[in-house]
Design an enzyme around this catalytic site. Structure first.
Site, PDB file in Angstrom:
ATOM      1  N   THR A   1       0.845  -1.198   0.000  1.00 34.66           N
ATOM      2  CA  THR A   1       0.000   0.000   0.000  1.00 34.66           C
ATOM      3  C   THR A   1       0.878   1.244   0.000  1.00 34.66           C
ATOM      4  OG1 THR A   1      -1.742  -1.171   1.200  1.00 34.66           O
ATOM      5  CG2 THR A   1      -1.796   1.237   1.242  1.00 34.66           C
TER       6      THR A   1
ATOM      7  N   ARG B   1     -13.594   3.785  10.331  1.00 36.64           N
ATOM      8  CA  ARG B   1     -13.376   2.602  11.156  1.00 36.64           C
ATOM      9  C   ARG B   1     -11.945   2.645  11.685  1.00 36.64           C
ATOM     10  NH1 ARG B   1     -12.467  -2.746   7.425  1.00 36.64           N
ATOM     11  NH2 ARG B   1     -11.190  -1.810   5.775  1.00 36.64           N
TER      12      ARG B   1
ATOM     13  N   GLN C   1     -10.294   2.139  -3.130  1.00 41.76           N
ATOM     14  CA  GLN C   1      -9.828   1.836  -1.780  1.00 41.76           C
ATOM     15  C   GLN C   1      -8.473   2.500  -1.551  1.00 41.76           C
ATOM     16  OE1 GLN C   1      -9.877  -2.318  -0.724  1.00 41.76           O
ATOM     17  NE2 GLN C   1      -8.726  -2.017   1.151  1.00 41.76           N
ATOM     18  N   ASP C   2      -8.355   3.196  -0.414  1.00 41.95           N
ATOM     19  CA  ASP C   2      -7.089   3.828  -0.014  1.00 41.95           C
ATOM     20  C   ASP C   2      -6.630   4.918  -0.988  1.00 41.95           C
ATOM     21  OD1 ASP C   2      -7.207   2.020   2.005  1.00 41.95           O
ATOM     22  OD2 ASP C   2      -5.389   0.930   1.500  1.00 41.95           O
TER      23      ASP C   2
ATOM     24  N   ASP D   1     -11.977   3.139   3.178  1.00 41.92           N
ATOM     25  CA  ASP D   1     -10.840   3.782   3.864  1.00 41.92           C
ATOM     26  C   ASP D   1     -10.143   4.791   2.956  1.00 41.92           C
ATOM     27  OD1 ASP D   1     -11.494   1.813   5.713  1.00 41.92           O
ATOM     28  OD2 ASP D   1      -9.831   0.513   5.169  1.00 41.92           O
TER      29      ASP D   1
ATOM     30  N   TRP E   1      -8.414   1.717  12.113  1.00 42.17           N
ATOM     31  CA  TRP E   1      -7.331   0.913  11.566  1.00 42.17           C
ATOM     32  C   TRP E   1      -6.375   0.475  12.679  1.00 42.17           C
ATOM     33  CZ3 TRP E   1      -3.121   3.002   7.663  1.00 42.17           C
ATOM     34  CH2 TRP E   1      -2.361   1.919   7.197  1.00 42.17           C
TER      35      TRP E   1
ATOM     36  N   GLN F   1      -6.183  -2.168  -2.345  1.00 40.76           N
ATOM     37  CA  GLN F   1      -5.400  -0.996  -1.947  1.00 40.76           C
ATOM     38  C   GLN F   1      -4.645  -0.409  -3.147  1.00 40.76           C
ATOM     39  OE1 GLN F   1      -5.233  -4.026  -0.469  1.00 40.76           O
ATOM     40  NE2 GLN F   1      -4.998  -3.853   1.748  1.00 40.76           N
TER      41      GLN F   1
END
Length: 529
Positions: free
Chosen positions: A294, A436, A346-347, A368, A438, A324
């Site tokens: 990531t 959320r 995502q990310d 996220d 991590w 990711q």
């Protein structure tokens, strides 16, 4: 003036006397890992090489941590690469090597700084580095490879935590004392600004440069050949050679630049100006599914302090099926992003570490999509939630604070969170949450923000079971819109609807210290609520 000076001197002496080396046993007992503190300070030659009359316990703790960081870096550097035959494992090891090099830098400047907030920020970044090294292996489901790392690295993380706890205690003590400013300055959030509104540390040439709405470019990048270079990477390399003269302006003309861009730690004070969101686009598609960590999947990665981007789009087009995939990663201290767009799934946006400010930006994503362990404030921005894969739910944030003494967090102030075009028609088919946790001490605050109906009444989603639900800090204040009602919010111990007096702690002025470094950048901001 004499009385004021005397009071300040007495206050300093009191703090100093509490932290002198000869009181190390008491101070060790107050750290999170007292046995590790005593072990290293008791066995190192640090005490014998320092003058106890002029060195605080904090200095000693930092010096011990630095010594162990040097050893950790050496061990990682000399590691047998035959242990990492897997491409993914090698990628994770390369992250670790880079991250431990950065930790040496962060700790060194912490040791050389008298600014307690700087120390707290840079030590928090060191903790993020240590955690990210491990993340690279765990996200590839290769935790066994961590066995190749010497067991002393577990003690190193404890030393980092101990040093941070001492910095935090000193910061709290310092913030409770009175501060004054000279007649030639004005008070602004407890920080010095000159009468023209610029930070006191900024040079006259930089002030003149940043007062210009369209500053003259030192380097021009244009795909059509009308500039100095055709790629952003070439322009950045040229700008790096000019960085000794102060701020360097790189103009990136309209175009789609398909390249990965890395602005290293040594490339400081670069201002990158595009021709507008959707006009100047940096794009890539690296992702975790294809073998990048990531951390390393970012299309655009910046570590050089004082970086600023304006009127640009950063994107990662890997898509939701690749999981990711980062569009931009920033670990640059005092980095600014104004009127920029970040597009991914995502990310999308990795607010990795250090102090960052985002104003009038658009951020697109699914899971996220704003994540990391920076001291990050988003103001007057739009968060557009995209359509995920059929078996997924959306989470706007995933903050990664691993230590309760870190000064980090994701703050969303006066923004709007709404559905992107591809989600609007099927909004009811997917759950969307504000965030959320991590990591164990995840901290996110959403205040005075318009939350559209896509936000689930619970507001926040767990990471895994009960993990972090009592240790996280999630706050909401003064939000509006169909998704802003707090009656159905989660009942976790770590969630709270906060008061205005609490919300003030998370403003640009208080949380980010922004009124000491944002003025004069040409970027508007609200220091308070």
């Amino acid at each position: 003036m004499d009385k004021l000076f005397l009071n300040c001197f007495i206050g300093y002496c009191l703090l100093y006397s509490l932290l002198l080396v000869h009181g190390k046993e008491l101070s060790c007992d107050e750290t999170p890992y007292a046995h590790v503190c005593k072990q290293y300070i008791g066995t190192t030659n640090t005490l014998s090489t320092l003058d106890a009359s002029s060195s605080s316990f904090h200095d000693v703790a930092l010096k011990v941590t630095m010594e162990q960081a040097i050893e950790a870096h050496k061990l990682v550097s000399k590691m047998d690469l035959n242990n990492f035959k897997d491409k993914r494992a090698k990628s994770a090891w390369e992250d670790c090597l880079e991250l431990y090099e950065d930790t040496l830098y962060q700790l060194k400047r912490s040791m050389n700084s008298n600014n307690l907030n700087d120390r707290l920020t840079w030590q928090s970044a060191s903790i993020a580095n240590h955690q990210t090294c491990q993340n690279g292996f765990t996200e590839f489901n290769l935790p066994s490879h961590l066995n190749y790392f010497p067991s002393m690295l577990s003690n190193f993380s404890k030393l980092l935590s101990n040093s941070l706890s001492i910095s935090r205690a000193m910061t709290l003590t310092s913030s409770s004392s009175s501060t004054t400013t000279s007649a030639s300055t004005k008070q602004n959030g407890g920080r010095r600004l000159l009468s023209d509104g610029f930070p006191s540390w900024m040079s006259h040439s930089d002030r003149r440069l940043l007062q210009e709405s369209a500053p003259k470019a030192d380097v021009v990048v244009a795909q059509d050949g009308s500039g100095n270079y055709k790629t952003i990477s070439e322009g950045v390399a040229a700008a790096a050679k000019l960085s000794g003269k102060g701020r360097v302006v790189v103009h990136v003309k309209a175009g789609v630049y398909k390249e990965g861009v890395v602005i290293k730690r040594t490339m400081k004070n670069i201002i990158m100006i595009g021709d507008g969101m959707g006009a100047t686009i940096v794009t890539g598609n690296d992702n975790a599914q294809d073998g990048s960590t990531t951390f390393r999947s970012a299309t655009f990665a910046v570590s050089g302090d004082g970086f600023m981007a304006r009127d640009m789009t950063f994107e990662n087009t890997a898509g939701p099926q690749k999981h990711q995939a980062v569009a931009l990663r920033s670990g640059a201290d005092h980095s600014l992003f104004y009127r920029c767009s970040f597009k991914g799934y995502q990310d999308t946006l990795y607010v990795y570490a250090n102090r960052q400010f985002y104003r009038e930006c658009d951020i697109y994503g699914t899971i996220d999509f704003i994540f990391g362990d920076a001291v990050a404030v988003f103001q007057n921005c739009n968060m557009y939630v995209r359509r995920p894969m059929s078996n997924q739910q959306n989470t706007v944030t995933a903050q990664a604070r691993t230590d309760p003494n870190e000064n980090t967090g994701i703050i969303i102030h006066n923004c709007r969170i709404t559905a992107a075009g591809d989600l609007k028609a099927v909004e009811g088919s997917f759950r969307t949450y504000l965030g959320r946790p991590w990591q164990k001490y995840s901290r996110t605050v959403v205040m005075k923000t318009a939350l559209d109906s896509l936000i689930n009444p619970a507001g926040w989603s767990p990471w895994s079971g009960n993990f972090a639900l009592g240790t996280l800090y999630y706050g909401e204040y003064g939000n509006t819109g169909a998704g802003a009602g707090t009656g159905g919010r989660v009942k976790w111990a770590g969630f709270r609807v906060i008061s205005s007096s609490e919300a003030v702690k998370f403003t640009v002025g208080d949380f980010l210290g922004g009124d000491s470094w944002i003025p004069g950048s040409g970027v508007p901001f609200d220091a308070g609520l």
